[in-house]
Motif scaffolding. Structure first.
Motif, PDB file in Angstrom:
ATOM      1  N   VAL A  71      -0.223   5.528  -0.617  1.00  0.00           N
ATOM      2  CA  VAL A  71      -0.167   4.139  -0.164  1.00  0.00           C
ATOM      3  C   VAL A  71      -0.793   3.284  -1.256  1.00  0.00           C
ATOM      4  O   VAL A  71      -1.321   3.804  -2.234  1.00  0.00           O
ATOM      5  N   SER A  72      -0.739   1.977  -1.088  1.00  0.00           N
ATOM      6  CA  SER A  72      -1.326   1.113  -2.103  1.00  0.00           C
ATOM      7  C   SER A  72      -2.837   1.063  -1.962  1.00  0.00           C
ATOM      8  O   SER A  72      -3.388   1.374  -0.904  1.00  0.00           O
ATOM      9  N   GLN A  73      -3.490   0.646  -3.018  1.00  0.00           N
ATOM     10  CA  GLN A  73      -4.939   0.561  -2.978  1.00  0.00           C
ATOM     11  C   GLN A  73      -5.398  -0.407  -1.894  1.00  0.00           C
ATOM     12  O   GLN A  73      -6.403  -0.183  -1.231  1.00  0.00           O
ATOM     13  N   GLY A  74      -4.648  -1.482  -1.713  1.00  0.00           N
ATOM     14  CA  GLY A  74      -5.015  -2.484  -0.720  1.00  0.00           C
ATOM     15  C   GLY A  74      -5.081  -1.906   0.682  1.00  0.00           C
ATOM     16  O   GLY A  74      -5.933  -2.287   1.490  1.00  0.00           O
ATOM     17  N   THR A  75      -4.197  -0.982   0.964  1.00  0.00           N
ATOM     18  CA  THR A  75      -4.184  -0.362   2.288  1.00  0.00           C
ATOM     19  C   THR A  75      -5.407   0.532   2.475  1.00  0.00           C
ATOM     20  O   THR A  75      -6.072   0.489   3.513  1.00  0.00           O
ATOM     21  N   VAL A  76      -5.713   1.319   1.455  1.00  0.00           N
ATOM     22  CA  VAL A  76      -6.933   2.132   1.503  1.00  0.00           C
ATOM     23  C   VAL A  76      -8.150   1.230   1.664  1.00  0.00           C
ATOM     24  O   VAL A  76      -9.050   1.498   2.463  1.00  0.00           O
ATOM     25  N   ARG A  77      -8.144   0.154   0.916  1.00  0.00           N
ATOM     26  CA  ARG A  77      -9.258  -0.791   0.965  1.00  0.00           C
ATOM     27  C   ARG A  77      -9.502  -1.288   2.377  1.00  0.00           C
ATOM     28  O   ARG A  77     -10.629  -1.340   2.853  1.00  0.00           O
ATOM     29  N   LYS A  78      -8.433  -1.649   3.060  1.00  0.00           N
ATOM     30  CA  LYS A  78      -8.592  -2.147   4.421  1.00  0.00           C
ATOM     31  C   LYS A  78      -9.142  -1.064   5.347  1.00  0.00           C
ATOM     32  O   LYS A  78      -9.972  -1.339   6.218  1.00  0.00           O
ATOM     33  N   ALA A  79      -8.699   0.157   5.157  1.00  0.00           N
ATOM     34  CA  ALA A  79      -9.226   1.269   5.960  1.00  0.00           C
ATOM     35  C   ALA A  79     -10.726   1.439   5.708  1.00  0.00           C
ATOM     36  O   ALA A  79     -11.518   1.538   6.647  1.00  0.00           O
TER      37      ALA A  79
END
Lengths: 267, 267
Positions: A71-79
């Motif tokens: 997934v994109s970094q942004g998605t990991v970031r939100k998690a």
DNA sequence: CAGTGGTCTAGACCACCAA
DNA sequence: TGGTGGTCTAGACCACTGC
């Protein structure tokens, strides 16, 4: 992936074998859609629970996790943002993201809400009064999600501030995760008891619920805290949970509030 | 803008007249860098405080705000995320973002942490015992950031559950924001007192701190709560704040905890 | 159907840290 | 200097609401 097909230009959909199952229950409502970042959060949570990364460890960087989960970094970031908001993980700019621990100076005694009416906190002198294996009574079993008569460890301790006994705590712990807990080990340990549980038993307390009442000192508590029988005391029943809301500790505390108070923030 | 010049392709930098001043203090540390979304958050907060949008109102859409402040929607989103996390604002998908209010069913009595030991909450019968204008004592003034002898409104009320008086509250409110508060108005109002403060005085309580102790019932509290003198009671000193951490209420509560307990969540 | 918040991505640059 | 988290943007699409 759960969500049918987003991602504008090119995105190899690939990882995450288990798309969330739609809850085709009785009602037609609640399509049970779970966003990607929630699924990532659950995956990270599972890794935490399974001890892939232990308290105090760095977890992989956002880029690494993004690669791992495709997934994109942004998605990991939100998690990770949500995990940080839940105090399960601590971000440190320039260094990485770390598994939260009760051993840290700044986080230490996060669950202890009693503080002196005036001045700054002083170190508590701790004395383990008792530590024994017993069978769970009906209510202890219920509160810890065990069966009656299941083995539990019972601990009683007294905390004193400046020589003044102030807190009496009776603690019940499920037997199997805490196999081998002894009075000697508890007594010789410095530092927060929850940090000790992390390092010795791999059990990390993540959150807790408390029920607070005012009661009169019984003969026993009066004796241990050095007050007259009938003296008003604060009683605090705490249930602590590890990851995934599994109850791992029942603690009944009795606090003197002559010189101290229980602090709380509402919002 | 504060941050020198980001934005890859083309972005007309324009709004937000006041870039954050660098704190060129004694130490060379703390460059006092404030991210854009924090500045946006402050601007929105100020609009809330000034009453541009009132409790229950919709605030402008993220797109509108992004246009107004000349930033991207994502930046506004992050600002609003924090406001929502602080319970200052409530997001509703498909409808908009609303100013939080104590009048809402689901949020109602958010600051009341006493609940029955068993079963569900029942409606409280309220009785205003007293409401009068007085001069602030030294400690009341200190806790409300007033000067001694400044005018304050004093309110005393009793809450009963199923006919059983359970909570006695003494309340001090700063005189000027609450000019015109009367026993009649308070008594005739249904619903939470904090919702009444919002609609009648434009004062919204956003957070509070409490200090809790166990004490013996005095003659007066014993009489009002129907217990014997010396009965253990929970005392709760609460200071409530509006926007920008301005204290707007001092409340000293005395709770019976025979059938009820104070609940708290730790994390 | 249009409008709102919600999710996801991609890419650029900044601030901080350690080697 | 390179790596990590932190900020900002732009654009696409999804889910929910109400007209």
């Amino acid at each position: 992936m759960n969500t049918s097909s987003q991602t504008p230009p090119s995105t190899s959909d690939g990882g995450l074998t288990a798309p969330v199952v739609a809850a085709s229950g009785l009602t037609l409502a609640t399509p049970a859609f779970s966003p990607l970042y929630q699924q990532i959060k659950t995956l990270i949570l599972t890794s935490l629970q399974e001890g892939e990364w232990k308290p105090g460890d760095v977890i992989p960087s956002e880029q690494d996790l993004a690669g791992r989960y495709r997934v994109s970094q942004g998605t990991v970031r939100k998690a990770i943002d949500e995990l940080a908001a839940d105090n399960l993980v601590v971000r440190r700019q320039g260094k990485g993201t770390f598994v939260a621990t009760h051993a840290e100076r700044h986080i230490q005694y996060r669950f202890l809400r009693l503080q002196p009416d005036t001045g700054e906190e002083v170190r508590a002198e701790r004395k383990i009064v008792e530590c024994k294996r017993v069978r769970a009574s009906a209510d202890v079993a219920r509160l810890l999600s065990l069966r009656s008569a299941d083995p539990v460890v019972f601990v009683r301790r007294v905390l004193a501030f400046q020589g003044q006994p102030t807190i009496l705590e009776d603690i019940w712990l499920p037997g199997s995760p805490f196999k081998g807990l002894t009075l000697e080990a508890l007594s010789s340990d410095q530092g927060p008891m929850y940090a000790f549980f992390e390092s010795e038993f791999g059990v990390r307390m993540v959150r807790a619920k408390e029920k607070i009442k005012a009661e009169s000192a019984s003969g026993e508590s009066a004796a241990l805290l050095g007050v007259a029988s009938g003296h008003p005391l604060l009683t605090v029943e705490r249930i602590s949970y590890t990851y995934h809301d599994v109850p791992m500790e029942l603690r009944r505390g009795t606090y003197r509030t002559d010189q101290h108070h229980y602090r709380n923030e509402l919002s």
